[in-house]
Design a protein around this motif. Structure first.
Motif: not given
Length: 478
Positions: A115-119, A149-153, A156-157, A440-441
């Protein structure tokens, strides 16, 4: 002590740890369980220690933490693994290690990495204008995307386009704060893709769409109220502060997506997770006492392929525009390796119920007649998730409620809903409640947004979220 001597001692320590691990794995072992009621409380010290380190050290000594978090995680892991191996035998220690890796850690980290990589391979172009209505729209879209896509994805998007849209505002901190509330936490409550705790529940046998059926009203309630509050606040500040006469973001960039092929890979990730939950060919491999089903193996290998394909097809300029870096995933991977290892005795002690070392915690979430109290599960799980990590916290209380998935999705469904909601929703209470919060911060501060301090952020979260959580308890968890 000379530097060479220090390096030699570290090398010897590393070889000793590796030798213990190889000895543990050298002899196949069954997944025999030990009696958690016979364990002393001090077995939980490494788990508590690593969680407190994650919570406190980045604030008290950020430079030291940045350079040595891997060593700290390894130290707490060895503080558990070595005594455990000596007392219970290397066969049982090895079986516990293999189970933690294959059944929980590896699937968990591979999903996050994909998810991190795709986003990170999708860049949203354009210079949007940060009006209150547009900001609400981005928050709503992010809240929906977070569950897929996940809270991380999702974070970051969308965080960089949101900041660019508001870079002509005198103050944009409140925009980022509500973004953390909705996109980085609450929005990820509807599927196992949304937030790590729910994916752990999926690995335990909770159906993929169970959270949609049981947390949709809670999620819609919170996001709707937060969007109304944000629109009122942002409209007031927008009228009061006005906008800068010159927009610092170039205005000739047309709206669009670079690296859009990664959206298809996102669909592949969703398909892989769904496949592992519905496909049951009955083929299971026994690896040192840990059963690994063929669908799970295919899913995890698929996540690796998705990650590699995303890296191969994403133009380098997209990663550069997104300021893509592996540092966040590296930190998460190292720290969670320690967490999943040191949590082994904690789970065993909680499964012992009122007769175990954590009997007081079990009694606190249990009614006088012995039935679970959903309201208390929501608040206790949520409180710990706000200052510790919500994934292991979910796992702890999942097992405190009995750990029987069939019962938790059946007669005890309100209890599991309360645990899930507490772990996901209350991660928004602090910067350390969920991994995307700090990310995010950091991005916002790098873009010259003056974010509140750790306790300043808590003034916002306590003032806005706690009343909503109290009302939610009355509505859904009585």
């Amino acid at each position: 002590m000379p530097p060479a001597t220090n390096k030699l001692r570290r090398a010897r320590a590393g070889r000793t740890a590796a030798g213990l691990l190889l000895l543990a794995l050298a002899t196949p072992a069954s997944a025999a369980e030990f009696d958690g009621s016979q364990l002393a409380f001090w077995w939980a010290v490494p788990f508590i220690g690593i969680l407190l380190s994650i919570a406190v050290w980045p604030l008290a000594g950020p430079r030291f933490w940045h350079h040595h978090f891997g060593k700290i995680s390894a130290a707490w892991s060895l503080a558990f693994f070595i005594p455990f191996g000596l007392m219970f035998g290397l066969r049982m220690a090895g079986a516990g290690l293999v189970h933690a890796l294959l059944a929980e850690y590896i699937p968990f980290i591979l999903l996050l990495t994909a998810l991190f990589t795709v986003s990170g391979g999708i860049y949203i172009r354009g210079n949007l204008k940060g009006t209150p209505l547009l900001n609400c729209a981005i928050l709503l879209v992010g809240g929906v995307l977070a569950s897929f896509m996940g809270t991380t994805g999702a974070s970051m998007l969308l965080i960089r386009p949101l900041i660019r849209a508001n870079d002509d505002r005198r103050s944009a901190a409140h925009v980022v704060i509500f973004f953390i509330f909705i996109v980085s936490n609450i929005g990820g409550s509807l599927t196992p893709l949304g937030d790590p705790p729910l994916f752990l529940g999926f690995l335990k046998g909770v159906p993929f769409f169970w959270t949609v059926a049981h947390l949709l009203p809670d999620t819609v309630f919170l996001i709707a109220v937060l969007l109304v509050l944000f629109f009122l606040l942002d409209s007031y500040l927008y009228r009061k502060e006005g906008v800068r006469p010159v927009d610092p973001t170039p205005s000739d960039e047309r709206f669009g997506f670079d690296g859009a092929a990664n959206f298809a890979l996102l669909g592949v990730v969703v398909g892989l997770v769904l496949m592992s939950g519905v496909w049951n060919p009955g083929i299971v491999f026994d690896i040192y006492g840990t059963p690994v089903a063929l669908p799970s193996l295919v899913r995890d290998l698929g996540m690796v392929v998705v990650t590699l394909v995303s890296l191969a097809i994403t133009p380098g300029g997209v990663h550069e525009s997104n300021q893509f870096s592996w540092a966040p995933m590296q930190e998460v991977g190292i720290l969670f390796a320690g967490i999943f290892l040191t949590i082994i005795p904690v789970i065993a002690m909680l499964q012992a119920g009122v007769d175990g070392p954590f009997g007081a915690v079990v009694r606190a979430v249990t009614r006088a007649d012995g039935s679970p109290n959903p309201a208390m599960y929501f608040w206790v799980t949520g409180t710990l998730s706000s200052v510790l990590d919500n994934a292991p916290t979910y796992l702890v209380f999942f097992n405190t409620a009995g750990g029987n998935t069939a019962e938790l999705i059946g007669p005890l469904e309100t209890t599991l809903a309360a645990i899930s909601a507490g772990a996901v929703f209350m991660g928004a209470m602090t910067y350390i409640g969920n991994a995307p919060n700090l990310m995010v911060k950091a991005i916002a501060e790098d873009q010259d947004v003056k974010m509140p301090s750790f306790f300043g952020y808590m003034l916002w979260s306590c003032g806005i979220l706690l009343p909503l959580y109290a009302l939610q308890t009355w509505l859904f968890f009585r």
